[in-house]
Structures are given as structure tokens and as C-alpha cells.
Motif scaffolding. Structure first.
Motif, short mmCIF file in Angstrom:
data_model
loop_
_atom_site.label_atom_id
_atom_site.label_comp_id
_atom_site.label_asym_id
_atom_site.label_seq_id
_atom_site.Cartn_x
_atom_site.Cartn_y
_atom_site.Cartn_z
N MET A 195 99.39 30.93 81.88
CA MET A 195 99.55 29.89 80.86
C MET A 195 100.58 28.87 81.34
N GLU A 196 100.55 27.71 80.76
CA GLU A 196 101.53 26.70 81.11
C GLU A 196 102.93 27.16 80.70
N PHE A 197 103.93 26.80 81.50
CA PHE A 197 105.30 27.26 81.25
C PHE A 197 105.77 26.86 79.86
N SER A 198 105.52 25.61 79.46
CA SER A 198 105.98 25.13 78.15
C SER A 198 105.29 25.90 77.02
N GLU A 199 104.01 26.23 77.20
CA GLU A 199 103.29 27.01 76.20
C GLU A 199 103.85 28.42 76.10
N GLY A 200 104.19 28.98 77.26
CA GLY A 200 104.77 30.31 77.29
C GLY A 200 106.10 30.35 76.55
N LEU A 201 106.93 29.33 76.75
CA LEU A 201 108.22 29.26 76.06
C LEU A 201 108.03 29.16 74.55
N TYR A 202 107.03 28.39 74.13
CA TYR A 202 106.78 28.25 72.70
C TYR A 202 106.31 29.58 72.11
N ALA A 203 105.46 30.29 72.83
CA ALA A 203 105.00 31.60 72.37
C ALA A 203 106.18 32.57 72.24
N VAL A 204 107.11 32.51 73.19
CA VAL A 204 108.31 33.35 73.13
C VAL A 204 109.13 33.01 71.88
N LYS A 205 109.25 31.71 71.59
CA LYS A 205 110.01 31.25 70.42
C LYS A 205 109.37 31.80 69.13
N VAL A 206 108.06 31.67 69.02
CA VAL A 206 107.35 32.14 67.83
C VAL A 206 107.53 33.65 67.69
N ARG A 207 107.39 34.37 68.80
CA ARG A 207 107.53 35.83 68.79
C ARG A 207 108.94 36.24 68.36
N ALA A 208 109.94 35.58 68.93
CA ALA A 208 111.33 35.93 68.63
C ALA A 208 111.67 35.69 67.16
N GLU A 209 111.24 34.56 66.62
CA GLU A 209 111.54 34.23 65.23
C GLU A 209 110.83 35.19 64.28
N ALA A 210 109.59 35.56 64.61
CA ALA A 210 108.84 36.47 63.75
C ALA A 210 109.44 37.87 63.79
N MET A 211 109.90 38.32 64.98
CA MET A 211 110.52 39.63 65.09
C MET A 211 111.87 39.67 64.39
N GLN A 212 112.60 38.57 64.45
CA GLN A 212 113.89 38.51 63.76
C GLN A 212 113.70 38.60 62.26
N GLU A 213 112.70 37.90 61.74
CA GLU A 213 112.41 37.95 60.31
C GLU A 213 112.02 39.37 59.89
N ALA A 214 111.22 40.04 60.72
CA ALA A 214 110.81 41.41 60.42
C ALA A 214 112.00 42.37 60.45
N SER A 215 112.91 42.14 61.39
CA SER A 215 114.07 43.03 61.53
C SER A 215 115.02 42.90 60.35
N GLU A 216 115.05 41.73 59.70
CA GLU A 216 115.94 41.52 58.56
C GLU A 216 115.42 42.19 57.29
N ILE B 243 96.48 29.06 73.01
CA ILE B 243 96.92 28.80 74.37
C ILE B 243 95.81 29.13 75.36
N ASP B 244 95.66 28.29 76.36
CA ASP B 244 94.67 28.52 77.42
C ASP B 244 95.26 29.53 78.42
N ILE B 245 94.83 30.78 78.29
CA ILE B 245 95.32 31.83 79.17
C ILE B 245 94.28 32.10 80.25
N LYS B 246 94.73 32.08 81.49
CA LYS B 246 93.83 32.28 82.62
C LYS B 246 94.01 33.68 83.22
N LYS B 247 93.03 34.11 83.97
CA LYS B 247 93.10 35.40 84.64
C LYS B 247 94.23 35.36 85.68
N PRO B 248 95.07 36.38 85.75
CA PRO B 248 96.19 36.37 86.70
C PRO B 248 95.71 36.27 88.15
N LEU B 249 96.46 35.51 88.95
CA LEU B 249 96.15 35.37 90.38
C LEU B 249 96.69 36.56 91.18
#
Length: 228
Positions: A1-22, A123-129
């Protein structure tokens, strides 16, 4: 995936996990056991203790398989406190609470799965090289759909790092092990590899990314042969 898309996915994941942990007082406990340690039995008794306190559907389970006899257990704080207090009963040599805000990699994180899966679907995820192993199973990712599925499962599944190490370094007797490079601060992954496969660890090198690539101290690393 594109680096910027990956960072955004990490952001979404982190915020959702933080909300769940609270939502539930929970955490993670690092446990160094020994051969007599029965982690499943210990977690079961910790859950029963929580039920005696009036906690419904208590959670206490292994969330990280690091190396033989070393686990991280996640769940309700009351369960983790019970394990620390009764560590001798379960033949735990050392226990330590991790400085995290929740019981990650358990069903307590279930509310975080949907937001992550939703963004991964955009996100456009491609097969790993190259070979990339999923720590949900230890096996290689096969295709984009497989990646999306397992990344969602990973939020609520144990991290099978020990199993991943065995899968990566499995080879016929007499075959040379690849050169292994740990990039970044610390040598924790190298220490885990040493405990999982001492022969493979002999070809391990650490690269501190804070140092220049022209640093003469790194000239001996080289880049010949296969790498993991």
C-alpha cells in the motif's frame, strides 16, 4: 500500500483501539515462566476470580507468544493483579505490567475491528513483492484479500511471534541460515530470536537507524546473501 495510506490506517487503528481500551479497565502482563507453567490454567483461574468479584464475561488470555516460556497475558486488571499475587502457584519466574492502556489482542478490542476493516477496504493493497509473514498465524500473506482479513483479525488475536520465528527459519539440516538485520532502536527482536533459534541468531546484526549509513562501524554488515 502507499506509505501515506498505511500511516492513515495506523492512525485509524490506534484511535479505535484507544477508545476500546477506555471502555474497560484492562492491561497487559509480561510473564517469564518455566516448563511447569500452565498459562491456560492460570488464565482460567484468573477469570474465575474475576467472576467472584462480580465481573461479567471476564477476559484473561495469552496475547503474545514471544519465545519458549515467555508470554504476555492481557485482560481485566483484576485478573492480571490476581496472577501477579499468585505467580508462585503457576511457576512464574517474573511478572511485569506493561506500560500500555489496555488489554490489546483480545476480544476487548472487538470495537476497533470494524473501523480498521472499513479503511482497509478503501486502500489499494497489492500482493507483496517479498515474503511477509502474518503474526496472526505465522504464515505468509497470500493475496490482498488475505491481508485485509488477517489485519482485521490481528487486532483481537494473539501475536504469534515465536511461531513466526519458527516458520521463517525452518530449513533442512545443514542449510545455512540467512543474515538477519534488526533495524531501529534496541535489540529486543534479536534477543527473542536468540531464545527461539540460537543457530539463526548467530547470523544476526543490529542496525541503528539513527546513525549514518556511511558509519564505518556498520561496514562489516554487508548485504550479500538472503535476508529476513
Amino acid at each position: 500500500m502507499e506509505f501515506s495510506e498505511g500511516l492513515y490506517a495506523v492512525k485509524v487503528r490506534a484511535e479505535a483501539m484507544q477508545e476500546a481500551s477506555e471502555a474497560v479497565p484492562s492491561g497487559m502482563l509480561s510473564v517469564l515462566g518455566q516448563r511447569q507453567s500452565n498459562f491456560s490454567f492460570a488464565c482460567m483461574e484468573a477469570r474465575e476470580h474475576c467472576k467472584s468479584l462480580g465481573i461479567e464475561n471476564p477476559v484473561c488470555q495469552v496475547s503474545n507468544y514471544l519465545f519458549p516460556d515467555c508470554r504476555v497475558i492481557s485482560g481485566h486488571l483484576e485478573a492480571l493483579q490476581f496472577l501477579r499475587k499468585n505467580s508462585a502457584k503457576y511457576y512464574f519466574r517474573r511478572t511485569k505490567m506493561l506500560p500500555v492502556s489496555g488489554g490489546f489482542h483480545t476480544c476487548l478490542m472487538e470495537p476497533a475491528v470494524e473501523p480498521l476493516v472499513k479503511i482497509l477496504g478503501m486502500i489499494d493493497i497489492k500482493k507483496p513483492l517479498v515474503s511477509v509473514h502474518a503474526n496472526v498465524s505465522g504464515h505468509k500473506y497470500m493475496h490482498p484479500g488475505h491481508i485485509r482479513k488477517l489485519l482485521g483479525q490481528q487486532v483481537v488475536s494473539p501475536v504469534k511471534w515465536e511461531q513466526t520465528m519458527h516458520a521463517i527459519y525452518e530449513r533442512k539440516k545443514g542449510t545455512e541460515f540467512p543474515s538477519t538485520f534488526e533495524l531501529g532502536p534496541g535489540r529486543q527482536l534479536g534477543s527473542i530470536l536468540k531464545n527461539c533459534n540460537r543457530q539463526a541468531w548467530k547470523s544476526y546484526n543490529h542496525v541503528d537507524v539513527m546513525q549514518s549509513s556511511t558509519d564505518p562501524d556498520h561496514s562489516e554488515l554487508g548485504w550479500n546473501g538472503p535476508q529476513v
